[in-house]
Motif scaffolding. Structure first.
Motif, PDB file in Angstrom:
ATOM      1  N   LEU A 106       0.843  -1.204   0.000  1.00  0.00           N
ATOM      2  CA  LEU A 106       0.000   0.000   0.000  1.00  0.00           C
ATOM      3  C   LEU A 106       0.878   1.254   0.000  1.00  0.00           C
ATOM      4  CD1 LEU A 106      -2.725  -1.066   2.585  1.00  0.00           C
ATOM      5  CD2 LEU A 106      -2.987  -0.908   0.098  1.00  0.00           C
ATOM      6  N   LYS A 110       0.163   3.678  -2.840  1.00  0.00           N
ATOM      7  CA  LYS A 110      -0.599   4.780  -2.253  1.00  0.00           C
ATOM      8  C   LYS A 110      -2.008   4.983  -2.819  1.00  0.00           C
ATOM      9  CE  LYS A 110       3.469   7.515  -0.941  1.00  0.00           C
ATOM     10  NZ  LYS A 110       4.398   6.371  -0.962  1.00  0.00           N
ATOM     11  N   PRO A 111      -2.838   3.955  -2.794  1.00  0.00           N
ATOM     12  CA  PRO A 111      -4.237   4.167  -3.188  1.00  0.00           C
ATOM     13  C   PRO A 111      -4.922   5.125  -2.207  1.00  0.00           C
ATOM     14  CG  PRO A 111      -3.960   2.007  -2.165  1.00  0.00           C
ATOM     15  CD  PRO A 111      -2.588   2.574  -2.326  1.00  0.00           C
ATOM     16  N   TRP A 114      -4.913   5.279   1.860  1.00  0.00           N
ATOM     17  CA  TRP A 114      -4.215   4.056   2.265  1.00  0.00           C
ATOM     18  C   TRP A 114      -3.685   4.087   3.694  1.00  0.00           C
ATOM     19  CZ3 TRP A 114       1.114   4.079   3.396  1.00  0.00           C
ATOM     20  CH2 TRP A 114       1.782   5.275   3.099  1.00  0.00           C
ATOM     21  N   TYR A 117      -6.396   2.602   6.179  1.00  0.00           N
ATOM     22  CA  TYR A 117      -7.065   1.310   6.027  1.00  0.00           C
ATOM     23  C   TYR A 117      -6.940   0.492   7.311  1.00  0.00           C
ATOM     24  CZ  TYR A 117      -6.931   2.102   0.924  1.00  0.00           C
ATOM     25  OH  TYR A 117      -7.067   2.609  -0.329  1.00  0.00           O
ATOM     26  N   ALA A 419      -2.531  -3.721  -4.479  1.00  0.00           N
ATOM     27  CA  ALA A 419      -2.330  -2.302  -4.172  1.00  0.00           C
ATOM     28  C   ALA A 419      -2.427  -1.467  -5.459  1.00  0.00           C
ATOM     29  CB  ALA A 419      -0.985  -2.099  -3.488  1.00  0.00           C
ATOM     30  N   THR A 426     -10.415   2.618  -5.808  1.00  0.00           N
ATOM     31  CA  THR A 426     -10.805   3.580  -4.763  1.00  0.00           C
ATOM     32  C   THR A 426     -11.380   4.876  -5.356  1.00  0.00           C
ATOM     33  OG1 THR A 426      -8.470   4.213  -4.608  1.00  0.00           O
ATOM     34  CG2 THR A 426      -9.317   2.722  -2.919  1.00  0.00           C
TER      35      THR A 426
END
Ligand code: SAH
Length: 455
Positions: A106, A110-111, A114, A117, A419, A426
């Motif tokens: 993640l 970097k969604p 992140w 979460y 990821a 997202t």
């Protein structure tokens, strides 16, 4: 200074963390160094095995200060073959590592959101050894004897195995007997260098619930000399084997399986039981490798999906239909897709076997069929995906973001592609939590379930 480092150079190193493959990471004169077998917090003497522009690879020459999580590997061949790369790490620490792999992936991609979460602690296995229901081993002649096993890391040198820490014992016993029979009958064994010989790979799969065993000989040609005697001997010596097939895969290819499979004896499938339902699986079809943890994984996935009664569900990357069929009772309709035709045939037969009439499986790719179903006017309420390591294809994600089913769950066997996919997903979905489940104790492999809510 740095160009003085060569293969064989040794130096002390402090290990900071593990990479996603379970190797220790330290910094030698600011250069990132991956040390196989080293653990976080340790001071080791590393021995360089490869010098790259931006990083070094090394093995563990000696541990100067050991981690409290270091344990003596239980597998005698630890280090000589892959498949048990975390065997030197205590099991609770293996579970922490797997959650951390998700976090590392993640942090790389970097969604959206992140940092926030909810990464739940990895659910471990009650039995972290002897869990694998399938042995898929290359076969070679070594010193005049037929041997099966695994390759030494980064090589095609076969290390013969008679037992193995992660394998269910029956799979190994069957492999042993098959090797002896091939030797006694002088069946020609494949020789990689000469491109000669016939039997390349032995595949043995065991049902944990029924004890049935499936054997597949992967061969270099359609011929299988002494087939009649071989099958008679299997019937006499291996009563658990109820299904024997031959898969034909000619030539020097990195693929283990060829396109054509023929039944040689018995039934075309074995039957496994999961969450109280029976599933027939043919040789080419995918089946989860850890039967006990599969039930844990599915239970978590079904909980995360929280299907509403009567919902229209898509079971994407369906294999033999295990997930969709387990949910069909609660659903109004289940549609699944899968690229392996034999698996789809199994899935449709498995629906009937479990008296499920509202689940249908189609041969094709998820990225082609899902958009097509939407164009045809199908509007799913719920989607569950379980792709291979490559993750989701862009056309699938685009279609999903357009359809925006209310219930959506992603089962991933590769945190990196997960990821990556989350960056796109997202845009329309929020990540409620990520639940990792340890399907592969003693290895660095990590499986995770993502529960989403539509934004
Ligand atoms: N859900 C199943 C299978 C998961 S493994 C189970 O739990 O057993 C992933 C499956 O996806 C494999 O059966 C593989 O053959 C299939 N597959 C791979 N690429 C695919 C694609 N592009 N579209 C559909 N299925 C695919």
């Amino acid at each position: 200074m740095e160009n003085t480092v060569q293969v064989g150079t040794r130096f002390p190193l402090t290990i900071k963390r593990l990479d996603i493959n379970g190797r220790g990471i330290g910094y030698y004169k600011r250069k990132i160094t991956f040390v196989t077998g080293a653990l976080p917090g340790e001071i080791v003497v590393a021995e360089v095995t490869a010098v790259h522009d931006r990083y070094l690879e090394a093995t563990l020459h000696r541990v100067k200060k050991a981690s409290p999580d270091r344990v003596k590997p239980a597998e005698p061949l630890y280090g000589s073959v892959g498949g048990v790369e975390l065997n030197h790490l205590a099991y609770p620490a293996q579970l922490q590592f797997k959650r951390d792999v998700v976090a590392q992936s993640l942090a790389k991609f970097k969604p959206a959101g992140w940092q926030h979460y909810d990464l739940r602690p990895t659910i471990g296995a009650a039995a972290p050894t002897h869990y694998r229901n399938k042995a898929q081993f290359p076969v070679r002649v070594i010193d005049g004897h037929v041997r099966a096993g695994l390759y030494a890391p980064h090589s095609h040198r076969l290390v013969p195995l008679t037992t193995f820490l992660t394998q269910r014992p029956l799979t190994m016993q069957v492999i042993q007997v098959l090797c002896q029979l091939l030797e006694d009958l002088a069946v020609p064994i494949y020789d990689e260098h000469a491109h000669a010989g016939i039997v390349k790979t032995l595949v043995v799969r065991e049902s944990a619930a029924t004890g049935e065993v499936q054997v597949t000989f992967v061969t270099n040609s359609a011929k299988l000399p002494h087939k009649t005697q071989l099958l008679a001997a299997i019937a006499a010596k291996l009563p658990a084997v109820v299904s024997v097939s031959q898969n034909i895969n000619p030539g020097d290819t990195p693929l283990i399986w060829g396109p054509e499979t023929q039944l040689l004896a018995g039934q075309p499938y074995i039957t496994e039981k999961l969450l109280g339902r029976a599933f027939q699986v043919s040789p080419q079809a995918f089946l989860q490798l850890n039967p006990a943890q599969t039930e844990v994984l599915y239970t978590q996935a079904l909980k995360a999906l929280a299907l509403k009664p009567g919902a229209k569900l898509v079971d994407a990357y369906a294999g033999i239909g295990t997930i969709g069929i387990s949910l069909a009772e609660a659903a109004g309709e289940v549609r699944g897709m899968e690229i392996i035709a034999a698996a789809v045939a199994d899935a449709n037969r498995n629906a009937a076997l479990n008296h499920v009439t509202n689940a249908h499986y189609t041969v094709g790719t998820a990225e082609a069929l899902f958009p097509q179903w939407l164009r045809e006017g199908f509007a799913p309420d719920a989607v569950i995906v379980d792709p291979p390591r490559a993750g989701l294809e862009r056309p699938f994600i685009d279609a999903l973001l357009k359809a925006q089913p209310k219930q959506f769950v992603y089962i991933s066997c590769n945190p990196s592609t997960l990821a990556r996919d989350l960056v796109l997903l997202t845009r329309r979905y929020q990540v409620d939590y990520i639940q990792s489940v340890d399907m592969f104790p003693q290895t660095a492999r990590c499986e995770a379930i993502v529960k989403f809510t539509r934004k």
